[in-house]
Write a protein that holds these residues in place. Structure first.
Motif, PDB file in Angstrom:
ATOM      1  N   ARG A  45       0.794  -1.236   0.000  1.00 56.75           N
ATOM      2  CA  ARG A  45       0.000   0.000   0.000  1.00 56.75           C
ATOM      3  C   ARG A  45       0.824   1.282   0.000  1.00 56.75           C
ATOM      4  O   ARG A  45       0.330   2.339  -0.415  1.00 56.75           O
ATOM      5  CB  ARG A  45      -0.927   0.013   1.225  1.00 56.75           C
ATOM      6  N   TYR A  81       1.212   3.957  -3.112  1.00 60.05           N
ATOM      7  CA  TYR A  81       0.041   4.623  -3.697  1.00 60.05           C
ATOM      8  C   TYR A  81      -0.397   5.798  -2.824  1.00 60.05           C
ATOM      9  O   TYR A  81      -0.709   5.630  -1.645  1.00 60.05           O
ATOM     10  CB  TYR A  81      -1.097   3.620  -3.885  1.00 60.05           C
ATOM     11  N   GLU A  82      -0.457   6.985  -3.441  1.00 57.89           N
ATOM     12  CA  GLU A  82      -0.634   8.218  -2.678  1.00 57.89           C
ATOM     13  C   GLU A  82      -2.017   8.379  -2.058  1.00 57.89           C
ATOM     14  O   GLU A  82      -2.206   9.184  -1.152  1.00 57.89           O
ATOM     15  CB  GLU A  82      -0.318   9.431  -3.549  1.00 57.89           C
ATOM     16  N   GLN A  83      -3.023   7.630  -2.537  1.00 61.04           N
ATOM     17  CA  GLN A  83      -4.348   7.765  -1.941  1.00 61.04           C
ATOM     18  C   GLN A  83      -4.447   7.121  -0.552  1.00 61.04           C
ATOM     19  O   GLN A  83      -5.332   7.445   0.236  1.00 61.04           O
ATOM     20  CB  GLN A  83      -5.432   7.160  -2.849  1.00 61.04           C
TER      21      GLN A  83
END
Length: 466
Positions: free
Chosen positions: A354, A357-359
């Motif tokens: 995880r 991923y910038e979200q």
């Protein structure tokens, strides 16, 4: 009779707590922790014990976190045969944590062997699950606030420390030939307004004190930790991301579950799936029902619809296949997994998948020791080594100190002020160097205490001819 101490850990570091007390005719250890964090600290776990273990006659534990119990399997395997005294909840938690630690040690050694990223040709675990299991028959559970004898000259009493379930401060009375002296070990002290655990007990008198200093140089922010937690979660959900919360399986996990449930009940965060992905945390959570006398949640646990550990949004993932299935999960959700400093366990796998991923958001909810993966993430390192690979850190990293299970500087001082007389000496331990130095200075200037920050492997004579 002379009484001395040798500092085998927890000295100028926040890990590996071990204090060897020698009264001449009887030697015993207070805590038997694992070193974590920097490589030079972790390598101490392999060092030979500084005395024949057959000669050490007992161990007294403050609580069940690995930095206080994690070396037990190794020293038992090397020859220690005496009783290991602890509170009743600590005995059960120790079984869970030590078995999990042994399993992780085995798995990490095997993985390093397969991937070839160890410095050793044939990496071995520090100890195995079988080694951990050998500790269990030696555990001697004792209740809080009831003195018990470990030797005809030594009386021990456990008092609530408020850090995790079963955590204790330890009072040790040593009867000499002409006088009696009292030693007090704070253990890890908890928060005074924790919603789950009782506050630390104030102890009025001691000749020598060991006081932890994890947060000796800082005060917790006035903002409610639940509000900070809600803000970080909503921020991540606004980006369409998933939240990962690395949390210690004992104490922190249950506190976070409590806050998440109440935030959802009050509409502060949406009702999304919460995946508790840690067999150890799941087993530890069940013990809150068994040891209801050791915490404040009795009334809550009696109400089915108000149970923070049993509700429709909460999913317990025991099996590894379930854990792996979360790799494909998309949308808003919260994964709560150990370890709290991201040094091992299933949370490392989730971070591996995880972090790029910038979200996504990673919320650290406790102290991150120097040298740990968690500390490097909180410090903003742009890439992290995981499983021998460099992983880009694009997810947003949050740190919420207010959720720590450690007393802050004000609370440490409050505990210290509970002593009605100044001790002969106060050893400031279990803290990084700056934190210990700040607390030692404050104790000296405000309370007039004679404070000492001990060094690793230092020996000190506490009393002569008592």
């Amino acid at each position: 009779m002379d009484v001395s101490v040798k500092f085998l850990g927890g000295a100028s570091t926040v890990t590996g707590s071990r204090y060897l007390i020698d009264i001449g005719k009887f030697e015993f250890l207070v805590d038997c922790g694992l070193f974590q964090g920097r490589r030079e600290l972790r390598e101490r776990n392999w060092d030979k014990f500084p005395m024949p273990l057959g000669e050490m006659e007992a161990i007294v534990l403050t609580h069940a976190h690995l930095d206080h119990i994690g070396s037990l399997p190794r020293i038992v395997k090397q020859g220690f045969k005496g009783p290991i005294y602890c509170t009743e909840a600590t005995a059960e938690l120790a079984k869970i944590l030590l078995m999990d630690s042994g399993k992780l040690q085995e798995e990490e050694a095997e993985y390093a062997r397969k991937k070839g990223y160890s410095r050793h040709d044939d990496p071995q675990p520090l100890y195995t699950q079988e080694d951990a299991e050998a500790v269990f028959p030696m555990l001697v559970p004792k209740p809080f606030e009831k003195p018990f004898s470990i030797h005809d000259s030594i009386l021990v009493t456990f008092y609530h420390a408020g850090h995790i379930l079963g955590a204790a401060s330890v009072k040790i009375k040593i009867k000499g030939d002409s006088q009696t002296k009292t030693l007090v070990f704070s253990g890890d002290l908890g928060r005074y307004h924790d919603p789950i655990l009782f506050p630390p007990t104030l102890i009025p008198k001691a000749d020598i004190i060991w006081i932890e200093s994890t947060y000796g140089d800082r005060k917790q922010p006035p903002v409610k930790p639940s509000e900070e937690l809600a803000a970080a979660i909503l921020d991540t959900f606004d980006r369409g991301g998933l939240v990962i919360i690395p949390a210690f399986s004992v104490g922190r996990t249950q506190l976070v579950l409590y806050y998440l449930f109440h935030l959802m009940q009050k509409g502060r965060i949406p009702k999304v799936p919460i995946f508790l992905d840690s067999p150890m945390a799941i087993n530890a959570t069940k013990l809150y029902q068994d040891f209801h006398q050791d915490h404040k949640l009795n009334a809550v646990l009696e109400e089915e619809d108000q149970h923070p550990f049993k509700h429709p949004q909460l999913h317990y993932y025991q099996k590894q296949e379930q854990s792996k299935s979360l790799n494909g999960f998309r949308g808003n959700a919260i994964i709560l997994s150990a370890s709290g400093m991201a040094t091992g366990g299933r949370v490392v796998h989730h971070l591996y998948n995880r972090l790029p991923y910038e979200q996504n958001g990673v919320i650290f909810v406790g102290f991150q020791a120097e040298g740990t993966r968690g500390r490097r993430l909180v410090d903003g390192e742009p890439q992290i080594q995981i499983y021998g690979n460099s992983v880009q850190v694009k997810a947003k990293i949050y740190s919420i100190d207010g959720l720590s299970a450690h007393a802050d500087q004000d609370e440490l001082m409050e505990w210290a002020e509970g002593f009605v007389e100044k001790p002969k000496v106060a050893f400031v331990v279990h803290g990084e160097e700056e934190a210990s130095a700040v607390l030692a200075k404050k104790l000296h200037e405000e309370l007039g205490w004679n404070t000492v920050i001990p060094n690793y492997l230092e020996s000190v004579i506490l009393f002569s001819g008592i």
